[in-house]
Every structure is written in structure tokens, then in C-alpha cells.
Design an enzyme around this catalytic site. Structure first.
Site, PDB file in Angstrom:
ATOM      1  NE  ARG A   1     -71.972   2.285-103.357  1.00  0.00           N
ATOM      2  CZ  ARG A   1     -72.299   3.462-102.895  1.00  0.00           C
ATOM      3  NH1 ARG A   1     -71.515   4.057-102.085  1.00  0.00           N
ATOM      4  NH2 ARG A   1     -73.440   4.024-103.140  1.00  0.00           N
TER       5      ARG A   1
ATOM      6  CD  GLU B   1     -71.656  -1.274 -96.966  1.00  0.00           C
ATOM      7  OE1 GLU B   1     -72.821  -0.634 -97.312  1.00  0.00           O
ATOM      8  OE2 GLU B   1     -70.797  -0.417 -97.049  1.00  0.00           O
TER       9      GLU B   1
ATOM     10  CG  HIS C   1     -72.562   2.843 -96.440  1.00  0.00           C
ATOM     11  ND1 HIS C   1     -72.771   1.817 -97.320  1.00  0.00           N
ATOM     12  CD2 HIS C   1     -72.260   3.946 -96.978  1.00  0.00           C
ATOM     13  CE1 HIS C   1     -72.719   2.619 -98.785  1.00  0.00           C
ATOM     14  NE2 HIS C   1     -72.491   3.954 -98.402  1.00  0.00           N
TER      15      HIS C   1
END
Length: 335
Positions: free
Chosen positions: A247, A276, A296
Site C-alpha cells: 500500500r 487509485e 495495482h
């Protein structure tokens, strides 16, 4: 206001958000939702009114990890919602607001297996960054033959920050490549690392100073937010690589960009960002020649989806049968 206590029906209006490539309906586990009324959205919407409009008839909501924020302003606008089903941690969900409104949140914390997909991407990023693979490919396509000299991993030190399931798996990959493993984590995790035959750092300072490749493998909770500071990064070698597939907020806001500009560490490879989805092509990490970025995709494989959504859909089936499982806010059951 709490919602009326209702016995779940056999058929639910189910909404799935953020299935970007419309993959979920092709999974074998999707059959778990047979008999339910399922709506799937393939784009991303976060604006509260628009999202509430999409969810106005939804009884069971499926989330794909942390792609959509579920906060009180939205929860108050979706009166039929009774269940949120997802997997893993839930910093994107206002659990207290869900509980107040009688919404059950079910989330299997996958304590049995690591995400091999995330571990494999981590190792892919290590190799890509340390050997400049994306940069070399781009140069070759532009008609340039070789643009620099990479590094060999064998004999280098791989620092694992957070020795959980994924961290332990990545450590195994590093060992297979002939690297020396150095762990830093909570004491209980350090004991597991030692039991697996790995060295542990005497201090956080030593850990950052000695790691040639340093990979973050922690959940984002209050205790870990900003756990990597600017001072930590300044201790890294100019030749070192920092990898983050966990993260972005594990690193103090803005610290990584500034550290890379200062040359410590010399490289970074990241799969996660503060905001995001990241659609700002001017983000500084995207323009740095010493950084490899991916959007991601650590868990984004068909195999991983089968594992994750088998759990998520099973939670919906259990709720529809009147026996919710993996409930993270049991107080909502009493609303």
C-alpha cells in the site's frame, strides 16, 4: 437509522463494482451466484450521487479490493443495501456507518494462503527494475541498442519489511536467486523469520542501511501508516531498490519521490499509489527514469480471482441462506 431486521431471501439483487475487463462472469466460481439478480459495472465511479444511483436497488454489494470508497455519505443513500461482500482488509469501508445502518460487512481475511500472484508480481518488479527491463525495451523500440548496465541479485541483501505470508514467499524467491535475506517486522514475525532460517536486523536503521533490495509487505492499518519515513529512505544505498506492492501510504506522503530525487534509494518499483485509479500521467513517479510502475495488478490474475471470488460469492450465498459468515461487524446482526 438502523434498517428493519429481515430474513434474507434466497434471491438477492447483487451489484459488482469495478470489474474493469468484465472477467468475473467468466470465472468458474461465478456459478455460485446462480439464482441471484446480478448487475456488473465495468467502469469506475466514485462520485456519491452517481454511485448511489447505481446502487439504489442493491441488496448485496461485491467490492473488488479497495477500488471504491464506501463512506457514510454513500451508505445513507442506499437504503436497500444489506450486505457488503469482499476479501482482505477494509480501510475503504466505513464500518461504523455500515453497522449503524444494519449493513453486514463480510470479508474473508485469507489467513490460510498468501497471494502468490502478489508475491510473483513483486519478484517480477524486482527483476524488471534491477535489470532496467522496461527502459531497455522502450529504448530498443526507439532504435537504441542498450542504455545502461544493470545489477546481479546473487549475493545481494533482500530486505523483507513485514514477514507475513507474502513476505515469507518473496523471501523464498530471493533465497532461490542466491540472495541473503534480512527481515524487519514485529517481534512475533521476526521469530517466524528466524525459524525459517533467515537473518533479522538488529534495528530499523540497520535494516534500511544494509538492504540492496527492500520490499514492503504489510497491511495498511493505523500503526503502519507512514511507517517508512523520509529518514528511513535517506539511509538506503544509492544503488538500492525499494519495492512496494502493498500500500502506498505505508510510506510517508511525498517521501519516496523526494528520496528518489536525492538519490537514496537509487531505484523504486511500485504497484500502489496514494490515489487509485491513478489517471494523472504527470505523476512524478511515472516520469522518473529510475522507477518502474504498474497499475495495482499484484492480485490481478485469473487464478487469484478464482480464489478470491469463490470466497466473496460464498459469503453472499451464506447470507442469502440466513447464516452470514466472515462478519467483521457482528453488531450489525443485531440491528
Amino acid at each position: 437509522m438502523a434498517r428493519p431486521n429481515q430474513t434474507p431471501s434466497r434471491s438477492l439483487k447483487v451489484t459488482i463494482l469495478d470489474d474493469y475487463f468484465d472477467n468475473l462472469r467468466t470465472l468458474n466460481c461465478f456459478r455460485e451466484l446462480d439464482g441471484h439478480d446480478v448487475t456488473i459495472w465495468n467502469d469506475h465511479v466514485q462520485e456519491v450521487v452517481a454511485l448511489a444511483n447505481r446502487l439504489r436497488d442493491t441488496e448485496a454489494l461485491v467490492l473488488i479490493r479497495e477500488r471504491t470508497q464506501i463512506r457514510a455519505a454513500l451508505i445513507e443513500r442506499v437504503p436497500k443495501l444489506r450486505l457488503i461482500s469482499q476479501r482482505s482488509v477494509y480501510p475503504h469501508i466505513d464500518i461504523a456507518a455500515c453497522t449503524r445502518h444494519g449493513i453486514i460487512v463480510s470479508s474473508n481475511m485469507h489467513s490460510d494462503t498468501p497471494s502468490y500472484a502478489a508475491a510473483e508480481l513483486t519478484w517480477g518488479l524486482v527483476l524488471a527494475a534491477i535489470r532496467q527491463i522496461p527502459q531497455q525495451v522502450a529504448a530498443l523500440k526507439a532504435g537504441v541498442w542498450q542504455i545502461g548496465v544493470g545489477q546481479t541479485l546473487r549475493g545481494k541483501t533482500l530486505g523483507i519489511f513485514g514477514y507475513g505470508r507474502i513476505g515469507a514467499t518473496v523471501a523464498g524467491y530471493g533465497k532461490a536467486f542466491g540472495m541473503n535475506i534480512l527481515a524487519w517486522a514485529r517481534e512475533a514475525s521476526l521469530e517466524r523469520a528466524r525459524a525459517d532460517g533467515y537473518a533479522t536486523a538488529a534495528s530499523k536503521e540497520q535494516f534500511f542501511e544494509e538492504s540492496d533490495v527492500l520490499s514492503l509487505h504489510m497491511r495498511l492499518v493505523d500503526a503502519t501508516r507512514g511507517i517508512v519515513t523520509a529518514a528511513d529512505l535517506a539511509r538506503m544505498k544509492p544503488s538500492s531498490l525499494l519495492v512496494n506492492t502493498s500500500r502506498a501510504p505505508l510510506i510517508q506522503r511525498g517521501a519516496l519521490v523526494e528520496a528518489l530525487r536525492e538519490g537514496r534509494p537509487g531505484m523504486a518499483a511500485v504497484d500502489v499509489f496514494e490515489q487509485e485509479p491513478l489517471r494523472d500521467a504527470t505523476h512524478p513517479l511515472l516520469s522518473m527514469p529510475n522507477v518502474v510502475c504498474t497499475p495495482h495488478i499484484g492480485y490481478v490474475t485469473r487464478d487469484e480471482y478464482e480464489i478470491q471470488f469463490a470466497d466473496i460469492f460464498a459469503q453472499i450465498t451464506a447470507y442469502a441462506a440466513g447464516a452470514p459468515i466472515n462478519v467483521v461487524n457482528p453488531e450489525a446482526l443485531r440491528q
